[in-house]
Design an enzyme around this catalytic site. Sequence first.
Site, mmCIF file in Angstrom:
data_model
loop_
_atom_site.group_PDB
_atom_site.id
_atom_site.type_symbol
_atom_site.label_atom_id
_atom_site.label_comp_id
_atom_site.label_asym_id
_atom_site.label_seq_id
_atom_site.Cartn_x
_atom_site.Cartn_y
_atom_site.Cartn_z
ATOM 1 N N GLU A 1 0.812 -1.217 0.000
ATOM 2 C CA GLU A 1 0.000 0.000 0.000
ATOM 3 C C GLU A 1 0.844 1.265 0.000
ATOM 4 O OE1 GLU A 1 -2.677 0.230 3.273
ATOM 5 O OE2 GLU A 1 -3.165 2.333 2.930
ATOM 6 N N ASP A 2 1.931 1.262 0.774
ATOM 7 C CA ASP A 2 2.657 2.511 1.038
ATOM 8 C C ASP A 2 3.992 2.639 0.318
ATOM 9 O OD1 ASP A 2 1.599 2.347 4.510
ATOM 10 O OD2 ASP A 2 0.608 3.254 2.768
#
Length: 742
Positions: free
Chosen positions: A92-93
């Site tokens: 996600e990051d």
Amino acid sequence: MNERYTTGNNELDKTLYDRYAYLVETVRSYIPALNEELLDDVFQFAARFHNKTLRKDGSPYITHPLETAIILTDLAMDTDTIIAALLHDVLEDTRCTYQDIAARFGGTVADLVDGVTKLTTMRYVSKEDHQMENLRKMLMAMAKDIRVLLIKIADRLHNMRTIEYHTEKKRREKSRETMQIYAPLAHRLGISKIKMELEDLALQRLDPVAYKEIQEGLTERMKDEAGFLEQVCASVSERLGELGLKAELESRVKQIYAIFRKMYAQQHRALFEIYDLFAIRVIVDTLDNCYTVLGIVHEMFHAMPGRLKDYISNPRPNGYQSLHTTVIGRKGTPFEIQIRTMDMHHTAEYGIAAHWKYKDKVHSADARLDERLEWVRMLLESQQDTEAEEFIKSFRVDLFEDEVFVFTPKGDVVNLPAGANPIDFAYAIHSAVGNRTTGAKVNGHIVPLGYQLKNGDIVEVLSHNSKGPSREWIRMVRTNEARNKIKQWFKRERREENIHQGRAELEAEIKRGGISPDTLKQEDVLSSLLRKLSFATIDDLCGAIGYGGISAQKAANRIRDELIRMNRLQTDKDVVERMIENIRKAKPPSNASAVVVDELDNFQIKYSRCCAPVPDDKIIGFVTKGYGISIHRADCKNVISARAREEDAGRWLTARWVGDAAGLYETGVRILCMYRDDLTMDISTVMAALKIPMSSYSANVLSDGHSLINMVMRVKDLEQYEFVINKLRRVPSVLEITRSGN
């Protein structure tokens, strides 16, 4: 570790690596063959991808996945789960891909990480689409491997532990989501420790005043009860040791959110009215010993009637098993005792995670799902190809059985009871929003205000030239919150109008019942009516009728009942006096001298069969029609219910035992047992050994494996009765003994 990740801050680096060392040590404690080099590689991999990213509190971002992994070690999760927890945010990051994880750590870990990852790479029309798709994906991944949800719950727990660094709006948003989705999911999976912590953390943000009030109340109670639980544990442990029973004992104080639900949300109790505020947990080695310990506990303490719960024979839906009984300790302090085996304790603490923790082999992702996941599989079987919105609308499993989850246009989740409508929704947002409501849109379409909301609906409240709520809404809404807010608006904004309208409605209603409105001018009737309805003045009563706080029909019925009661009391008083006079003239029975009624002896009396009092019982007399005075035990359930009837108030008389009440008196008992051969013989042997005659004896085998024995014994007084009962409680398989009339 061959390679070290550093932040340039020596103190931070030491704290970070101390926590990582704790993670390794903990995992190794339950997985001795742990591949530490692999875990080192995973930690360095995640740390490099998160690089210099910081959390809101200024700590390196890697701290969060590390703490998430540590939470999962408390559930003793397998190596793949710990690795996936360390990596759960890299997709996600960061620039890390599914292929990067699969190539280095295998497809199982990559699937777990992907299942947890939020869908940030897709475009969504609105926030609610994003939320619905995330929940749908989480459940889909959960059906394949429950460990996805366990990581997600651990992730949420650490975020809630550190939520003070976010804005107030964000804290409340995440706390509502936690209370509405993650805590119920943890409960459904039986992970009680995490579920309770999530609820307490969320409550602290959603209702800090109530949280602080309960916390301070508990602190005060603990001061008053200092050492109480330790003393109880010591006495129970000593008694079990004397009988050769092995057991582990621990104490607990009820969680703050569970207290909140009883005090505020459900039963409006005070803290001292919660009987299971304190609890002792007794963990034994076998199922049979659970019931043996129950009998011993009931021998040591006075059991509260109706407070025995057998979750062993009838487990909760999440697999929880235990015996619960509430007893009275010193100074009248009630407390709960929970009795279970170690296996039951593991399931109670770890729920579905016990699937991994207490099996001989670690289960892989493609292992057969635990039977308790059947509810997820069944839900998803017919939903594989549906769109996210349709999926959420059909999300009606046990988890949210009596609730609906709808969305604001901004994507916030609002939890309402099943059957709620847009008015309930508007008042759940804010009182001002509800008061200004003139219409509503659901999923973009205008709907009536009485429209029944469904899971997944997107609700928009319309307000245009609003004059305030309608009185009709009071009957339309489903939630007490909305109903009370509407009433408060009318109470605040329309007092004079309410009084005028309420008085007119009340007078019309009592006229319809054939009562003159002048009755309201009778001081004795009016004062009694106002006292019973909790109003100070007639204007307050009429005002409440006007704004809907009480119906005119209810008030009129109370006036009629009060008039009837006053007339009946006078009549009954005359009748009772005549009955007592007749009883005085009748010939008394041979044993009447044992009892004095209203300080007068030689009454014609009989001993009630419903509770069968014996000498030294606290007793009370009742004037019967034609049979003299009936003597009952003061704690007889029939007496307790009958004394609430005002029309019979004059027929209850004080009574007491006097002199030497010679002879034998019949009294009955009910004995609940676990069924076994020779049970009735053992009980009969005890009675014969004590030379206690029995007037009747019957035994029935119940469908749930229990046996119920009813018998009537003849004893000389209460002391002999209690001596016999204590002997019977020691008979193996006896669970509970209650006296007739209780």
